[in-house]
Design a protein around this motif. Structure first.
Motif, PDB file in Angstrom:
ATOM      1  N   PRO A 325      47.631  40.664  57.000  1.00 21.62           N
ATOM      2  CA  PRO A 325      47.522  41.694  55.566  1.00 21.62           C
ATOM      3  C   PRO A 325      46.837  41.187  54.546  1.00 21.62           C
ATOM      4  CG  PRO A 325      49.579  40.956  56.183  1.00 21.62           C
ATOM      5  CD  PRO A 325      49.145  40.570  57.151  1.00 21.62           C
ATOM      6  N   PRO A 326      46.196  41.884  53.597  1.00 15.13           N
ATOM      7  CA  PRO A 326      45.552  41.360  52.466  1.00 15.13           C
ATOM      8  C   PRO A 326      46.926  41.051  51.641  1.00 15.13           C
ATOM      9  CG  PRO A 326      45.364  43.676  52.501  1.00 15.13           C
ATOM     10  CD  PRO A 326      45.974  43.211  53.895  1.00 15.13           C
ATOM     11  N   ASN A 327      46.167  39.749  50.683  1.00 13.34           N
ATOM     12  CA  ASN A 327      47.058  39.302  49.440  1.00 13.34           C
ATOM     13  C   ASN A 327      46.382  39.690  48.444  1.00 13.34           C
ATOM     14  OD1 ASN A 327      48.705  37.940  47.807  1.00 13.34           O
ATOM     15  ND2 ASN A 327      48.146  35.962  48.442  1.00 13.34           N
ATOM     16  N   MET A 328      46.576  41.182  47.859  1.00 18.19           N
ATOM     17  CA  MET A 328      46.206  41.711  46.773  1.00 18.19           C
ATOM     18  C   MET A 328      46.492  40.922  45.588  1.00 18.19           C
ATOM     19  SD  MET A 328      44.027  43.739  47.858  1.00 18.19           S
ATOM     20  CE  MET A 328      43.630  44.979  48.805  1.00 18.19           C
ATOM     21  N   GLN A 329      47.516  40.109  45.638  1.00 20.80           N
ATOM     22  CA  GLN A 329      47.648  39.245  44.092  1.00 20.80           C
ATOM     23  C   GLN A 329      46.382  38.222  44.142  1.00 20.80           C
ATOM     24  OE1 GLN A 329      49.947  39.027  41.759  1.00 20.80           O
ATOM     25  NE2 GLN A 329      50.638  40.944  42.876  1.00 20.80           N
ATOM     26  N   ARG A 330      45.561  37.942  45.211  1.00 23.47           N
ATOM     27  CA  ARG A 330      44.386  37.364  44.874  1.00 23.47           C
ATOM     28  C   ARG A 330      43.373  38.109  44.102  1.00 23.47           C
ATOM     29  NH1 ARG A 330      43.250  32.656  47.436  1.00 23.47           N
ATOM     30  NH2 ARG A 330      41.162  32.945  47.526  1.00 23.47           N
ATOM     31  N   ALA A 331      43.317  39.378  44.244  1.00 24.93           N
ATOM     32  CA  ALA A 331      42.628  40.255  43.715  1.00 24.93           C
ATOM     33  C   ALA A 331      42.945  40.386  42.088  1.00 24.93           C
ATOM     34  CB  ALA A 331      42.532  41.472  44.114  1.00 24.93           C
ATOM     35  N   TRP A 332      44.195  40.226  41.668  1.00 32.60           N
ATOM     36  CA  TRP A 332      44.816  40.264  40.360  1.00 32.60           C
ATOM     37  C   TRP A 332      44.569  39.075  39.880  1.00 32.60           C
ATOM     38  CZ3 TRP A 332      45.394  44.788  37.986  1.00 32.60           C
ATOM     39  CH2 TRP A 332      45.770  45.801  38.708  1.00 32.60           C
ATOM     40  N   GLN A 333      44.428  38.094  40.446  1.00 33.12           N
ATOM     41  CA  GLN A 333      44.226  36.613  40.115  1.00 33.12           C
ATOM     42  C   GLN A 333      42.568  36.602  39.253  1.00 33.12           C
ATOM     43  OE1 GLN A 333      45.914  33.765  39.472  1.00 33.12           O
ATOM     44  NE2 GLN A 333      44.372  32.273  39.420  1.00 33.12           N
ATOM     45  N   LEU A 334      41.944  37.490  39.634  1.00 36.65           N
ATOM     46  CA  LEU A 334      40.590  37.586  39.091  1.00 36.65           C
ATOM     47  C   LEU A 334      40.658  37.827  37.733  1.00 36.65           C
ATOM     48  CD1 LEU A 334      38.832  39.092  42.071  1.00 36.65           C
ATOM     49  CD2 LEU A 334      38.298  37.005  41.383  1.00 36.65           C
ATOM     50  N   HIS A 335      41.523  38.840  37.357  1.00 38.83           N
ATOM     51  CA  HIS A 335      41.748  39.163  35.987  1.00 38.83           C
ATOM     52  C   HIS A 335      42.268  37.959  34.999  1.00 38.83           C
ATOM     53  CE1 HIS A 335      43.652  41.249  32.486  1.00 38.83           C
ATOM     54  NE2 HIS A 335      42.421  41.553  32.533  1.00 38.83           N
ATOM     55  N   ARG A 336      43.429  37.232  35.691  1.00 38.82           N
ATOM     56  CA  ARG A 336      43.714  35.970  34.788  1.00 38.82           C
ATOM     57  C   ARG A 336      42.699  35.100  34.841  1.00 38.82           C
ATOM     58  NH1 ARG A 336      48.567  37.751  38.021  1.00 38.82           N
ATOM     59  NH2 ARG A 336      47.731  36.376  39.863  1.00 38.82           N
ATOM     60  N   LEU A 337      41.629  34.863  35.911  1.00 43.22           N
ATOM     61  CA  LEU A 337      40.565  33.922  35.648  1.00 43.22           C
ATOM     62  C   LEU A 337      39.729  34.186  34.594  1.00 43.22           C
ATOM     63  CD1 LEU A 337      39.871  33.246  39.378  1.00 43.22           C
ATOM     64  CD2 LEU A 337      40.673  31.532  37.773  1.00 43.22           C
ATOM     65  N   SER A 338      39.605  35.526  33.947  1.00 37.63           N
ATOM     66  CA  SER A 338      38.874  36.004  33.206  1.00 37.63           C
ATOM     67  C   SER A 338      39.218  35.365  31.644  1.00 37.63           C
ATOM     68  CB  SER A 338      38.510  37.404  33.275  1.00 37.63           C
ATOM     69  OG  SER A 338      39.638  38.260  32.993  1.00 37.63           O
ATOM     70  N   HIS A 339      40.692  35.125  31.653  1.00 44.64           N
ATOM     71  CA  HIS A 339      40.990  35.176  30.375  1.00 44.64           C
ATOM     72  C   HIS A 339      40.441  33.834  29.650  1.00 44.64           C
ATOM     73  CE1 HIS A 339      45.265  37.178  31.404  1.00 44.64           C
ATOM     74  NE2 HIS A 339      44.008  38.106  31.662  1.00 44.64           N
ATOM     75  N   GLY A 340      39.991  34.067  28.513  1.00 46.16           N
ATOM     76  CA  GLY A 340      39.248  33.060  27.624  1.00 46.16           C
ATOM     77  C   GLY A 340      37.608  32.709  28.063  1.00 46.16           C
ATOM     78  N   LEU A 341      37.284  33.851  28.856  1.00 46.62           N
ATOM     79  CA  LEU A 341      35.889  33.703  29.321  1.00 46.62           C
ATOM     80  C   LEU A 341      34.982  34.548  28.311  1.00 46.62           C
ATOM     81  CD1 LEU A 341      33.881  32.232  31.066  1.00 46.62           C
ATOM     82  CD2 LEU A 341      34.304  34.121  32.802  1.00 46.62           C
ATOM     83  N   LEU A 342      35.776  35.486  27.796  1.00 43.85           N
ATOM     84  CA  LEU A 342      35.200  36.377  26.727  1.00 43.85           C
ATOM     85  C   LEU A 342      35.707  36.399  25.390  1.00 43.85           C
ATOM     86  CD1 LEU A 342      35.454  37.986  29.744  1.00 43.85           C
ATOM     87  CD2 LEU A 342      33.525  39.202  28.644  1.00 43.85           C
ATOM     88  N   ARG A 343      35.308  36.773  24.717  1.00 43.40           N
ATOM     89  CA  ARG A 343      35.906  36.754  23.131  1.00 43.40           C
ATOM     90  C   ARG A 343      37.160  37.756  23.088  1.00 43.40           C
ATOM     91  NH1 ARG A 343      32.358  35.335  18.856  1.00 43.40           N
ATOM     92  NH2 ARG A 343      30.304  34.683  19.389  1.00 43.40           N
ATOM     93  N   HIS A 344      37.140  38.869  24.106  1.00 39.23           N
ATOM     94  CA  HIS A 344      38.245  39.854  23.900  1.00 39.23           C
ATOM     95  C   HIS A 344      38.655  40.097  25.414  1.00 39.23           C
ATOM     96  CE1 HIS A 344      37.547  40.412  19.740  1.00 39.23           C
ATOM     97  NE2 HIS A 344      36.243  40.947  19.968  1.00 39.23           N
TER      98      HIS A 344
END
Length: 423
Positions: A325-344
């Motif tokens: 089964p998929p581990n959708m936490q890996r998908a949500w991890q992508l949002h956490r990875l974006s923190h700090g990469l953009l101004r907002h």
């Protein structure tokens, strides 16, 4: 060989993803009777959720020798950018062993040459295909950007630029100021990056499939929602066994991505070392205008692609097979990875996660071939470059079926790199 059944169609395409549908349209427009068979609606597999990036710059294999040092982390970190499920390890080890063998210098150079040949022709093939269906606006040819944030990453960026230049991949080195001017929403902490002008992206990858399906139907292609369970060669072609009976065709094209191995073995007797990279994405519907083009992070190892339906975050790889089964936490991890990469920070309200199967062979090249006296055509194993290489693959398959078909983008001799018998 099965009892002879009169062919009901010229070509049966197994797989209604971007590659199967593009091939079906190309073949139908050459006057062939074509049937496409898939257990899902067209475009609902990996083609639905890919990153949307036309990654013509990616001419190197999916891994290098450093994968050995990363193996413990791959097993232990469920959120890492490259993940190997420890329960899948026994089945994955033979594939990884072959991957490492293909990193030897001669094999590595064959892979790079094979990827380059396809990628250099990919944008032109897409231009022709979209023009043929009067939908050129679906593709944006505005380049893509690879950024880095840490000063110590500069050496890696410069090394990559050198390697890209050696392979004749168009690339520009951008300073931090150039990055800010082109993409002001990105963080000021970004040190610079590499801009790839001969790349692009789709505004809606699923819509691309749908438009191709509509054009294919208008050209006489029939789409059947059935599950192909097996097949047999016969005197006049191939008999496919589906959950709704048998279907006979003069030729069959296997283009069902990560699910292609079983039918290939049934028809050709060849066991192909096909595995799957499970890819995840997170779609952010409230971020349509954040970026002007696709942006990839060197350190964070994910990509952000602007689309008509929002901003798509994608890029993690997981080896866990077709049935876990998929581990959708890996998908949500992508949002956490974006923190700090953009101004907002990116808005995640109403975000939707997704997982799909990328078909991967250990030498990072697809199989594009004609075997069994021309009765069986093969077009699968494009790993994370299926979207990029779909249109050129359709032209190459058309060459196999009708050698006088023009244009001939690579020439038939170049297809040696993608032959089934290399395994």
């Amino acid at each position: 060989m099965a009892d002879n059944i009169q062919p009901q169609t010229d070509i049966a395409v197994v797989g209604a993803g971007i590659i199967g549908v593009a091939c079906a349209l190309q073949l139908a427009r050459q006057g062939r009777r074509v049937v496409v068979i898939d257990q899902q609606e067209p475009g609902m597999g990996a083609s639905f959720g890919n990153a949307g990036h036309l990654a013509t710059e990616q001419v190197f294999p999916i891994a290098d020798l450093s994968i050995l040092m990363r193996l413990p982390a791959m097993l232990m970190d469920p959120m890492g950018p490259l993940r190997l499920d420890w329960k899948y390890l026994p089945r994955a080890l033979p594939w990884f062993a072959r991957l490492l063998l293909n990193l030897r210098p001669a094999a590595y150079q064959r892979t790079v040459a094979g990827l380059r040949a396809l990628n250099e022709s990919s944008l032109g093939a897409w231009q022709r295909l979209l023009a043929n269906i009067a939908q050129p606006q679906l593709m944006r040819e505005d380049g893509s950007l690879l950024v880095f944030e840490r000063a110590e990453s500069r050496q890696a960026i410069e090394g990559l630029q050198t390697r890209m230049t050696q392979q004749n991949v168009p690339v520009d080195c951008w300073s931090a100021g150039a990055v800010q001017q082109a993409a002001p929403q990105l963080s000021e902490r970004i040190q610079g990056g590499l801009f790839f002008p001969n790349t692009g992206h789709f505004l809606d990858p699923y819509r691309v499939v749908c438009e191709l399906v509509e054009a294919a139907r208008a050209s006489g292609v029939q789409f059947l929602k059935q599950q192909v369970q097996g097949g047999q060669l016969q005197a006049q072609g191939v008999a496919l066994i589906t959950d709704q009976g048998r279907l006979a065709a003069r030729q069959v094209l296997i283009a069902c991505g990560a699910h292609s191995a079983r039918l290939t073995q049934a028809l050709t007797g060849k066991k192909v070392p096909l595995d799957t990279e499970r890819g995840y994405h997170l779609m952010l519907p409230h971020e349509q205008d954040r970026l002007p083009f696709a942006v990839t992070s060197l350190e964070r190892k994910f990509i952000m692609t602007p689309m008509s339906g929002g901003l798509r975050l994608a890029g993690t790889v997981e080896f866990a097979g077709l049935y876990r089964p998929p581990n959708m936490q890996r998908a949500w991890q992508l949002h956490r990875l974006s923190h700090g990469l953009l101004r907002h920070e990116l808005r995640a309200e109403d975000a939707t996660p997704w997982m799909g199967f990328r078909p991967s062979l250990p030498d990072s090249l697809p199989i594009i071939d004609r075997v069994c006296d021309g009765k069986v055509l093969l077009a699968f194993g494009h790993q994370h470059l299926g979207l990029t290489q779909a249109a050129i693959t359709a032209e190459l398959i058309a060459q196999w079926v009708t050698p006088l078909y023009a244009p001939q983008p690579l020439g038939l001799p170049a297809l040696q790199a993608y032959r089934l018998d290399r395994f």
